[in-house]
Design an enzyme around this catalytic site. Structure first.
Site, PDB file in Angstrom:
ATOM      1  N   CYS A 120     -40.344  30.116 -11.143  1.00 26.50           N
ATOM      2  CA  CYS A 120     -40.678  30.421 -12.531  1.00 26.50           C
ATOM      3  C   CYS A 120     -41.735  31.516 -12.548  1.00 26.50           C
ATOM      4  O   CYS A 120     -42.665  31.500 -11.748  1.00 26.50           O
ATOM      5  CB  CYS A 120     -41.197  29.171 -13.235  1.00 26.50           C
ATOM      6  SG  CYS A 120     -41.619  29.432 -14.952  1.00 26.50           S
ATOM      7  N   LEU A 129     -41.584  14.761 -11.526  1.00 28.40           N
ATOM      8  CA  LEU A 129     -42.025  13.692 -12.419  1.00 28.40           C
ATOM      9  C   LEU A 129     -40.848  13.107 -13.201  1.00 28.40           C
ATOM     10  O   LEU A 129     -40.829  11.909 -13.496  1.00 28.40           O
ATOM     11  CB  LEU A 129     -43.108  14.204 -13.371  1.00 28.40           C
ATOM     12  CG  LEU A 129     -44.392  14.712 -12.696  1.00 28.40           C
ATOM     13  CD1 LEU A 129     -45.368  15.240 -13.726  1.00 28.40           C
ATOM     14  CD2 LEU A 129     -45.035  13.604 -11.872  1.00 28.40           C
TER      15      LEU A 129
END
Length: 433
Positions: A120, A129
């Site tokens: 990114c 997560l």
């Protein structure tokens, strides 16, 4: 490749209407995967990320009708006949929020295959997560050939404590938990308005959620969800961007169709800078006369100063009399716009996660390159006060999150034109089902 050509020096005057929040619309569209019945969403912004989400859902077999040009920008989604529970790399690589389909898919269909998002431009946004949370809910997770594969007969409620606050992680697991067997308690949840908006949509669809708007959510799973109609909240980041545009150019703007309660940290900071702010219902008036004072901004999770306004605030800081310090606590590598602002004449020194901006410096037009969505916005803001002509390349980044920004700015008196085509035919946002 699309470019903006901007000639600066004109104070922005008038009224501007804020579009629906892209970051609320994307999870809301993903939530349609949780039911066989139609979900109707209003106030959907006409931006590239929405087109990508439409393409992603259609590839799974969903019927998606983007009703731009109709009343309320009304969009209808029906996911009755899902035939391919997969999010391909070709789509996920262009928009990391595509991973939001993981939880809804495995919750409703019992399986999902979602590409890992890869790198990114503004730093790591790990999906681990999401994975840990789904495993806590009973999903069997494997990774192969760059894809996350999830399977479950039916998810089971559990106690989830997020190691760090994550917006998309909270949204993904919240959606998954609505169809889980039993009760799920999620702690250390993100409290962003977009998360709250998603929760309100899910409740309309029949979900049982307690603690909406807090860091602890309690979800009691149900057998199935039904269709609903929901209006997406206004885009607080677009609103903040226009508010800074008014302050930066010495203008007088009325920013309409926004929620001032979502802008508390930003408005308080701008008042410290000497900007006059008047909030009234669903609008904010911004007036800037004379000298802007320096100020320090440190990004935090909501309700703190938003990371998505850091780049825009840095542009403002270049025109403040004195030194300002901007600290980025959420993402690493989110100062890529600084070097482009320096090309325009800004005095900025980067020290790790701190940027020291010394103003006021006169900016001059230059050829600059946009690196990401919010960096694009900061360059547009700087160009509005720069002497001469600025050419901003790769503005497809800004099209991901701002609806017709050049038209809105022209309506306020800015000299801005686009070179290129906003929505090529292959990416047309016209209603498709």
């Amino acid at each position: 490749m699309d470019k903006f050509v901007i000639r600066g020096g004109t104070p922005l005057l008038g009224n501007v209407r804020v579009s629906g929040a892209k970051n609320a619309a994307l999870p809301a569209m993903a939530a349609a995967l949780l039911t066989e019945e139609p979900v109707i969403l209003e106030n959907i912004p006409q931006v590239r990320d929405i087109i990508t989400e439409r393409n992603l859902l259609q590839a799974m077999g969903a019927e998606v009708e983007l009703g731009y040009g109709r009343a309320h920008h009304r969009t209808t989604l029906c996911c009755r006949n899902l035939v391919n529970p997969e999010a391909s790399y070709e789509l996920v690589k262009t928009m990391r929020a595509s991973t939001l389909v993981l939880g809804p898919l495995v919750a409703r269909t019992g399986e999902a295959r979602v590409s890992l998002p890869g790198g990114c431009a503004i730093g790591a946004r790990p999906i681990d997560l999401h994975i840990k949370g789904l495993e806590k809910l009973g999903a069997e997770i494997t990774q192969e050939h760059g894809y996350i594969k999830a399977k479950a007969t039916r998810l089971k409620g559990n106690h989830i404590v997020f190691e760090k606050i994550t917006v998309t992680g909270t949204e993904d697991l919240l959606m998954a938990a609505t169809l889980a067997d039993g009760e799920t308690v999620m702690e250390n949840c993100a409290r962003e308005p977009e998360v709250t908006d998603l929760a309100h949509l899910l409740v309309k669809m029949g979900a049982k959620i307690e603690g909406i708007g807090t860091s602890t959510l309690k979800i009691t799973g149900v057998e199935k969800l039904h269709g609903a109609k929901h209006r997406i909240i206004p885009d607080r980041i677009e609103a903040g961007t226009f508010i800074i545009a008014g302050a930066l150019t010495g203008g007088d703007l009325m920013v309409q169709n926004c929620d001032p309660s979502h802008l508390g940290a930003l408005l308080a900071k701008l008042e410290e800078n000497g900007v006059k702010i008047r909030s009234n219902g669903d609008s904010v008036r911004v007036m800037s006369e004379g000298t802007l004072k320096p100020g320090d901004a440190s990004t935090e999770e909501y309700p703190g100063f938003p990371t998505d306004m850091q780049a825009q605030y840095m542009a403002l800081a270049t025109q403040c009399e004195g030194a300002s310090v901007v600290v980025e606590n959420i993402f690493e590598n989110r100062f890529m716009h600084a070097q482009e602002l320096v090309r325009m004449g800004a005095n900025i020194k980067i020290e790790g996660r701190r940027a020291i901006v010394r103003g006021k410096t006169p900016l001059s037009g230059a050829a600059v390159l946009a690196s990401d969505l919010r960096a694009s916005a900061s360059l547009v803001l700087a160009a509005l006060v720069a002497e001469g002509e600025t050419i901003i390349d790769r503005v497809y980044h800004i099209d991901r999150g701002y609806e017709h920004i050049e038209e809105k700015l022209r309506g306020l008196g800015a000299e801005i034109k686009r070179i290129g085509e906003l929505f090529p035919k292959k990416a047309s946002p016209v209603a498709v089902s």
